[in-house]
Write an enzyme that holds these catalytic residues in place. Structure first.
Site, PDB file in Angstrom:
ATOM      1  N   CYS A 292       0.824  -1.207   0.000  1.00  0.00           N
ATOM      2  CA  CYS A 292       0.000   0.000   0.000  1.00  0.00           C
ATOM      3  C   CYS A 292       0.866   1.270   0.000  1.00  0.00           C
ATOM      4  CB  CYS A 292      -0.983  -0.041   1.159  1.00  0.00           C
ATOM      5  SG  CYS A 292      -2.378   1.114   0.958  1.00  0.00           S
ATOM      6  N   HIS A 387      -3.846  -5.186  -0.058  1.00  0.00           N
ATOM      7  CA  HIS A 387      -3.536  -5.758   1.256  1.00  0.00           C
ATOM      8  C   HIS A 387      -3.613  -7.285   1.262  1.00  0.00           C
ATOM      9  CE1 HIS A 387      -3.441  -1.953   3.542  1.00  0.00           C
ATOM     10  NE2 HIS A 387      -4.267  -1.551   2.596  1.00  0.00           N
ATOM     11  N   GLU A 389      -2.507  -9.152   3.488  1.00  0.00           N
ATOM     12  CA  GLU A 389      -2.689  -9.637   4.867  1.00  0.00           C
ATOM     13  C   GLU A 389      -4.144  -9.634   5.288  1.00  0.00           C
ATOM     14  OE1 GLU A 389      -3.040  -5.322   5.415  1.00  0.00           O
ATOM     15  OE2 GLU A 389      -1.914  -6.642   4.116  1.00  0.00           O
TER      16      GLU A 389
END
Length: 424
Positions: A292, A387, A389
């Site tokens: 990001c 993202h 994660e």
């Protein structure tokens, strides 16, 4: 920017007619005011008072607790497009950081009661306890269409005593003036405001707990989410999470196999210190992975520009193509800026006459062709804009953490072979 019509009738707020504060301040009324003059009347949700910030919308159907606690939302008022919010309450396991970071919260229909075996309290109570001013009973669909057409802008939420000054109801012009006095997101350097003050370490987890780490990573906290070091640690990595102000000497002292730059808030064009740190990392050929904000910093370090998107990408349903595999992934996003790099070819990165060699766009957003990933071809470095994660899902891109481990392993093997050849 032209003035739009109001969503709802705001009565004395738009005419400036004085009313008595006690009667109206206690009735739960709240006003959402945009810098272009658009106003929406609703009910106070969470804390009462005033908040201002950049208003953005999130299209996620789930994961509101992760959204609220994502440091990347610092100084932003978040509009949830999902109509029902708060159904599963709030727990102490899902936060992405130690606090709520959004400046304000806008929902349509808040849950009258929460229902989840994991819940500890209601969302309304959590917002109030952390002083987050919100508004409910707003037509979030119309508001989102407005922001899609005109772009994100500054806004304010006003409720309780904040609707009055010296006992007199404040006019819309007065409220708009306060909103317009708030700082713009362009040019805002915010990473240091959300970063940790002191470094901490996350040791290998799960099946790797208690074992020697397979690698050591220095994660520069620009607004890191808790799930990120967890995703590395569950793969056997020791993660040193360090402040945004960390120097290259401090990074090297930790003897990392790789360096990671996290997500975070603000304008990457103002991230001078972070860009210089990353250039020092790249000069030393330390393997790098960025997510990001870390992707935008990587782009700037390579010499590319960044620009502000009209309304950004925020949600958990954004399609991205991995150009390495041709696979299309459904991914989680939260960014209002993007890297301005050529989508095709393998150009030499423009910084300092090509100091960092060739680079290519490795991932691209399928909705609008925005750069969603960069890969250096002459350096051990890559990044993505979204993202992998994603705590609230989806997890299509979690393989990127494995790709980072492979990059560190390959680089370590090559470095060992080179050293052996030189000694012989």
């Amino acid at each position: 920017m032209s003035t739009a019509t109001t969503d709802t009738t705001v009565g004395t707020a738009s005419t400036g007619t004085a009313t008595t504060a006690p009667a109206d301040a206690a009735d739960g009324t709240a006003l959402l005011v945009l810098e272009d003059g658009r106003t929406s009347r609703g009910r106070a949700y969470g804390a009462r008072g005033t908040t201002v910030g950049e208003i953005v919308f999130n299209t996620g159907m789930t994961g509101y607790q992760e959204t609220l606690t994502d440091p990347s939302y610092h100084r932003q008022i978040v509009v949830m497009t999902a109509p029902h919010i708060g159904n599963t309450g709030v727990n102490d396991e899902d936060p992405e950081s130690g606090r709520i970071w959004v400046s304000g919260y806008v929902v349509r229909d808040p849950a009258r009661r929460f229902s989840s075996w994991r819940a500890d309290r209601s969302l309304d109570a959590e917002l109030a306890a952390q002083g987050v001013v919100g508004i409910s009973d707003v037509d979030t669909r119309a508001l989102t269409r407005h922001l899609r057409e005109l772009g994100v802008m500054r806004a304010g939420i006003f409720s309780g005593d904040a609707l009055y000054r010296d006992g007199v109801r404040r006019t819309t012009d007065d409220l708009v003036a306060e909103v317009r006095s708030a700082p713009q997101m362009e040019g805002a350097a915010l990473a240091a405001e959300v970063s940790v003050d002191e470094a901490y370490t996350v040791e290998p987890l799960g099946e790797h707990a208690g074992s020697e780490p397979v690698a050591t990573v220095v994660a520069v906290d620009l607004g890191i989410k808790a799930m990120t070091p967890y995703r590395l640690a569950e793969r056997g990595v020791r993660v040193h999470v360090v402040p945004a102000t960390t120097t290259i000497e401090e990074v090297e002292a930790l003897e990392p196999d790789g360096v990671f730059f996290s997500n975070g808030p603000g304008d990457p064009g103002a991230a001078t210190t972070e860009v210089e740190l990353l250039r020092a990392v790249l000069d030393r050929r330390i393997p790098y992975f960025g997510i990001c904000y870390g992707n935008q910093i990587f782009g700037r370090a390579l010499g590319f520009g960044t620009y502000k998107l009209a309304y950004g990408h925020r949600g958990i349903n954004q399609p991205v193509m991995d150009r390495t595999t041709g696979k299309v992934e459904v991914t989680a996003h939260n960014h209002g800026f993007a890297v301005d790099a050529p989508l095709d070819g393998e150009p030499v990165a423009p910084f300092d006459g090509g100091r960092f060699g060739r680079v290519r766009v490795s991932h691209v957003g399928l909705n609008d062709q925005v750069v969603e990933g960069l890969e250096a071809l002459d350096l051990p470095a890559f990044s993505v804009q979204y993202h992998p994660e994603a705590a609230a899902g989806p997890h299509d891109a979690s393989y990127l953490f494995d790709r980072f481990l492979d990059l560190m392993s390959t680089h370590r093997t090559r470095a060992t072979s080179t050293t052996t050849e030189q000694e012989s």
